[in-house]
Design a protein around this motif. Structure first.
Motif: not given
Length: 359
Positions: A204-214, A218-222, A257-260
């Motif tokens: 089961l995955f959580y999927n989203d865009y914009g990780h690379e934009y800042g 990305r922090g909120a997703i994490l 990529i590396n942060t997630v």
């Protein structure tokens, strides 16, 4: 005369011996092997992790070149639209399984994995959901029934799911949507729990865009993922959509990529395409220089991804197959060439860039 006969006899004997030795030598020589059979390189065979595509079911059914390329190049398939709520669950008591079943059967026949997309999203909702009237319990029942009916139907056939898609807004807050309004912020956790109950073996995955934009989104997703993990909610992976562009800074891509990956969960680059015309230039043409820049960006993404621990590499999926099939030109009303194959399904330099990423 007698001497001549003796000489002729000796010559004949020696000639026979030489011929016999020559024949034996020929028999003793090993046969020359046939040249090894060569097979055309394909992404699914060349890469050390699954490589997939989101597929258009109508094209898969009707366009031979599209179908043949999917069979040859990919070993993981995602339905582009066939499992979204408006398609698969158009009325409250009606499920339209036809296209999704077709994809699952096609994948089984061709030994390919299926990644389901998507159970819960704020878009692509049928009117019966957006107009539904009921109390909190009725909404929760609607939500649970939708998820579990679909997951149960494909149990043992769909290996993994994008359970929740794009729940985080660009500013890092929970995106306003009907699920948040009617069920509350815990709708995300509930979605994973309900999906897991229906198929405990599915990833089961959580999927989203914009990780690379800042770092904001990305922090909120994490934060969301870490909260789910801390509460022992069954989340197994993170999907980075990676709808990116040819001039995106490599550092941004590497950080995404590396942060997630630091979560320890499986990482899926889930909807990869690399736009060449992010400025919407109507007169832009696809030049060799742009093709090379795009190729290098594909190479960098693949190389960075391939450096992750093996058990975290769920795979890379491009969002459709050829440039003419991409969502980008129609959505943004511009020319663009974001995929590894051109409009005629011929390999672009981006294809070689992907291969070079694992060298």
């Amino acid at each position: 005369m007698r001497r001549l006969r003796i000489i002729l006899a000796v010559v004949t004997l020696l000639t026979g011996l030489n011929c016999s030795k020559s024949d034996e030598a020929k028999k003793a020589e090993p046969p020359v092997p046939d040249p090894p059979a060569t097979e055309e390189t394909s992404l699914r065979k060349a890469l050390p992790f699954p490589f997939g595509a989101a597929v258009n079911i109508n094209l898969l059914k009707t366009r031979v070149a599209y179908r043949d390329l999917v069979v040859r190049e990919y070993n993981s398939l995602t339905p582009e639209n066939a499992m979204k709520a408006s398609v698969i669950h158009p009325q409250q008591n009606t499920y339209n399984w036809a296209d999704a079943d077709y994809l699952v059967d096609f994948a089984k026949q061709n030994n390919k994995r299926v990644h389901g997309h998507t159970l819960i999203w704020y878009k692509s909702l049928p009117s019966w959901i957006t107009e539904f009237q009921g109390d909190a319990a009725a909404w929760d029942n609607l939500f649970k029934t939708h998820i579990q009916t679909i997951v149960t139907h494909f149990k043992g056939k769909v290996a993994s799911w994008d359970v929740v898609n794009e729940a985080i807004a660009d500013d890092g807050t929970l995106r306003p949507c009907i699920w948040l309004e009617k069920i509350g912020p815990d709708y995300i956790a509930k979605a994973f729990q309900y999906a897991h109950e229906a198929d405990p073996d599915a990833l089961l995955f959580y999927n989203d865009y914009g990780h690379e934009y800042g770092p904001t989104k990305r922090g909120a997703i994490l934060d969301l993922i870490n909260d789910l993990k801390n509460r022992h909610i069954p989340v197994h992976g993170i999907g980075l959509q990676m709808h990116t562009r040819y001039n995106m800074a490599d550092n941004n891509l590497a950080n995404a990529i590396n942060t997630v990956a630091q979560t320890g969960l499986k990482i899926h680059i889930a909807e990869l395409d690399i736009a060449i015309n992010p400025d919407n230039l109507q007169a832009l043409t696809f030049s060799p220089a742009l093709a090379e820049q795009q190729s290098q960006k594909y190479k960098f993404i693949v190389k960075t991804y391939n450096a992750l621990p093996a058990n975290q590499k769920f795979g890379i999926t491009t969002w459709n197959v050829g440039d003419a099939d991409s969502w980008i030109p129609g959505t943004y009303n511009r020319p663009d060439w974001p995929l590894p194959f051109d409009g005629d399904y011929k390999k672009k330099p981006a294809y070689q860039g992907i291969l070079d990423g694992v060298k």
